[in-house]
Design a protein around this motif. Structure first.
Motif, PDB file in Angstrom:
ATOM      1  N   UNK A 238       0.839  -1.204   0.000  1.00 19.79           N
ATOM      2  CA  UNK A 238       0.000   0.000   0.000  1.00 19.79           C
ATOM      3  C   UNK A 238       0.869   1.248   0.000  1.00 19.79           C
ATOM      4  N   UNK A 239       2.063   1.155   0.596  1.00 20.88           N
ATOM      5  CA  UNK A 239       3.012   2.261   0.561  1.00 20.88           C
ATOM      6  C   UNK A 239       2.523   3.495   1.272  1.00 20.88           C
ATOM      7  N   UNK A 240       2.739   4.650   0.630  1.00 20.15           N
ATOM      8  CA  UNK A 240       2.393   5.931   1.245  1.00 20.15           C
ATOM      9  C   UNK A 240       1.132   6.543   0.660  1.00 20.15           C
ATOM     10  N   UNK A 241       0.669   6.061  -0.488  1.00 17.88           N
ATOM     11  CA  UNK A 241      -0.513   6.681  -1.090  1.00 17.88           C
ATOM     12  C   UNK A 241      -1.390   5.687  -1.846  1.00 17.88           C
ATOM     13  N   UNK A 242      -1.164   4.403  -1.644  1.00 15.00           N
ATOM     14  CA  UNK A 242      -1.895   3.417  -2.430  1.00 15.00           C
ATOM     15  C   UNK A 242      -2.805   2.519  -1.623  1.00 15.00           C
ATOM     16  N   UNK A 243      -3.152   1.396  -2.231  1.00 11.37           N
ATOM     17  CA  UNK A 243      -4.093   0.431  -1.670  1.00 11.37           C
ATOM     18  C   UNK A 243      -3.558  -0.965  -1.956  1.00 11.37           C
ATOM     19  N   UNK A 244      -3.789  -1.894  -1.041  1.00  9.40           N
ATOM     20  CA  UNK A 244      -3.360  -3.273  -1.261  1.00  9.40           C
ATOM     21  C   UNK A 244      -4.327  -4.219  -0.553  1.00  9.40           C
ATOM     22  N   UNK A 245      -4.432  -5.425  -1.064  1.00 14.50           N
ATOM     23  CA  UNK A 245      -5.289  -6.438  -0.470  1.00 14.50           C
ATOM     24  C   UNK A 245      -4.623  -7.799  -0.589  1.00 14.50           C
ATOM     25  N   UNK A 246      -5.071  -8.728   0.247  1.00 10.81           N
ATOM     26  CA  UNK A 246      -4.467 -10.056   0.238  1.00 10.81           C
ATOM     27  C   UNK A 246      -5.508 -11.095   0.641  1.00 10.81           C
ATOM     28  N   UNK A 247      -5.159 -12.332   0.410  1.00 11.16           N
ATOM     29  CA  UNK A 247      -5.935 -13.472   0.901  1.00 11.16           C
ATOM     30  C   UNK A 247      -4.949 -14.537   1.329  1.00 11.16           C
ATOM     31  N   UNK A 248      -5.419 -15.511   2.097  1.00  9.76           N
ATOM     32  CA  UNK A 248      -4.509 -16.549   2.567  1.00  9.76           C
ATOM     33  C   UNK A 248      -5.278 -17.808   2.942  1.00  9.76           C
ATOM     34  N   UNK A 249      -4.518 -18.898   3.081  1.00 12.81           N
ATOM     35  CA  UNK A 249      -5.022 -20.140   3.654  1.00 12.81           C
ATOM     36  C   UNK A 249      -4.013 -20.563   4.714  1.00 12.81           C
ATOM     37  N   UNK A 250      -4.493 -21.241   5.726  1.00 12.05           N
ATOM     38  CA  UNK A 250      -3.596 -21.682   6.788  1.00 12.05           C
ATOM     39  C   UNK A 250      -2.634 -22.738   6.270  1.00 12.05           C
ATOM     40  N   UNK A 251      -1.414 -22.682   6.773  1.00 12.16           N
ATOM     41  CA  UNK A 251      -0.410 -23.648   6.381  1.00 12.16           C
ATOM     42  C   UNK A 251       0.505 -23.105   5.299  1.00 12.16           C
ATOM     43  N   UNK A 252       1.646 -23.762   5.152  1.00 10.66           N
ATOM     44  CA  UNK A 252       2.613 -23.351   4.134  1.00 10.66           C
ATOM     45  C   UNK A 252       2.089 -23.668   2.741  1.00 10.66           C
ATOM     46  N   UNK A 253       2.573 -22.902   1.771  1.00  8.47           N
ATOM     47  CA  UNK A 253       2.185 -23.126   0.391  1.00  8.47           C
ATOM     48  C   UNK A 253       2.746 -24.464  -0.080  1.00  8.47           C
ATOM     49  N   UNK A 254       1.982 -25.164  -0.937  1.00  8.88           N
ATOM     50  CA  UNK A 254       2.457 -26.413  -1.507  1.00  8.88           C
ATOM     51  C   UNK A 254       3.613 -26.115  -2.458  1.00  8.88           C
ATOM     52  N   UNK A 255       4.550 -27.052  -2.503  1.00  4.80           N
ATOM     53  CA  UNK A 255       5.683 -26.877  -3.405  1.00  4.80           C
ATOM     54  C   UNK A 255       5.174 -26.863  -4.846  1.00  4.80           C
ATOM     55  N   UNK A 256       5.678 -25.940  -5.669  1.00  2.73           N
ATOM     56  CA  UNK A 256       5.211 -25.892  -7.067  1.00  2.73           C
ATOM     57  C   UNK A 256       5.558 -27.180  -7.795  1.00  2.73           C
ATOM     58  N   UNK A 257       4.652 -27.625  -8.643  1.00  2.18           N
ATOM     59  CA  UNK A 257       4.882 -28.830  -9.405  1.00  2.18           C
ATOM     60  C   UNK A 257       5.713 -28.511 -10.635  1.00  2.18           C
ATOM     61  N   UNK A 258       6.470 -29.498 -11.090  1.00  4.02           N
ATOM     62  CA  UNK A 258       7.295 -29.311 -12.276  1.00  4.02           C
ATOM     63  C   UNK A 258       6.409 -29.217 -13.499  1.00  4.02           C
ATOM     64  N   UNK A 259       6.777 -28.421 -14.497  1.00  3.56           N
ATOM     65  CA  UNK A 259       5.967 -28.299 -15.707  1.00  3.56           C
ATOM     66  C   UNK A 259       5.887 -29.641 -16.439  1.00  3.56           C
ATOM     67  N   UNK A 260       4.749 -29.879 -17.060  1.00  2.00           N
ATOM     68  CA  UNK A 260       4.556 -31.150 -17.777  1.00  2.00           C
ATOM     69  C   UNK A 260       5.466 -31.198 -18.958  1.00  2.00           C
TER      70      UNK A 260
END
Length: 260
Positions: A238-260
């Motif tokens: 959001x800084x000094x003059x902006x806006x920001x938003x977020x969302x979340x789920x409990x727990x660590x993020x799942x490791x990214x899967x390798x590309x097919x």
């Protein structure tokens, strides 16, 4: 090249005017001495002192909403009188370049408009920080550092169950923050309106590890040590003059899967 030449002309025009003020010794009584004839005024580089960077930002009339003054880091300024006209020309404000001067222990801001009009303001300091710009050497009016407030909140559904989301937004007045919260008041938790920019709000979090997988706007998901750390990241966006938003789920993020 033409820009540099014009700026140089403005700079030396301002220096000439400083000399004229010093020779004449004329000053307006603003409650403190503004006698430039007693000490030589010297230019102060914008980033060459602790005062210059603190002057950058928005200033407003000490008693009214207008005029407002914006001092930018590149040395330019914009003055808005608040006047709005249907027809032109309209005296709604001016722009130009600004300079910082020092006379002994006193600092002055000089505004040199694009029309080569010059205004002078004495910098009033409290504990080493600029708080007011007081008209000097024939310039009237007083500007105060414009305040900013940070609005933070989370929302709930109709049953009062919290959504895993967090919002932070900078506003200019407490009343503006209240107006943002009012329409969603029945579905709010952890709402707050605090003085200061969002990025300047407290950044201290405990070391308790309670990971959440958070996402700010549409950025890639990231694991945060706890919810407090995610909120700090949102305030930073959001800084000094902006806006920001977020969302979340409990727990660590799942490791990214390798590309097919």
């Amino acid at each position: 090249m033409m820009y540099v030449t014009n700026r140089s002309i403005r700079f030396f025009s301002s220096l000439f005017l400083v000399g004229a003020v010093a020779l004449s010794g004329c000053a307006v009584d603003t409650g403190e001495s503004d006698d430039a004839s007693q000490v030589e005024m010297t230019t102060q580089a914008l980033h060459g002192s602790s005062i210059g960077p603190q002057l950058i930002g928005a200033w407003q009339d000490s008693d009214r909403a207008f005029p407002t003054l914006q001092l930018d880091a590149d040395g330019s300024y914009a003055l808005d009188t608040g006047i709005r006209c249907i027809r032109t020309p309209c005296p709604s404000g001016e722009s130009g370049v600004w300079f910082l001067y020092r006379a002994g222990a006193q600092y002055y801001v000089s505004l040199l408009s694009d029309a080569y009009d010059v205004s002078w303001y004495r910098v009033r300091l409290e504990h080493g920080a600029p708080t007011n710009l007081v008209g000097a050497f024939g310039t009237s009016g007083t500007f105060s550092k414009a305040k900013t407030f940070c609005v933070e909140f989370q929302t709930t559904d109709e049953t009062g169950t919290p959504y895993p989301s967090f919002f932070a937004q900078n506003v200019k007045t407490y009343e503006e923050g209240s107006a943002i919260l009012a329409p969603i008041a029945p579905y709010l938790i952890n709402e707050a309106i605090r003085e200061g920019t969002c990025v300047d709000q407290p950044q201290i979090c405990t070391r308790q590890y309670a990971p959440v997988c958070g996402q700010v706007f549409t950025d890639p998901e990231e694991t945060y040590g706890n919810l407090c750390e995610l909120k700090v990241a949102v305030r930073g966006r959001a800084g000094v003059d902006g806006f920001a938003k977020s969302r979340w789920i409990d727990g660590a993020c799942a490791a990214p899967t390798a590309p097919f």
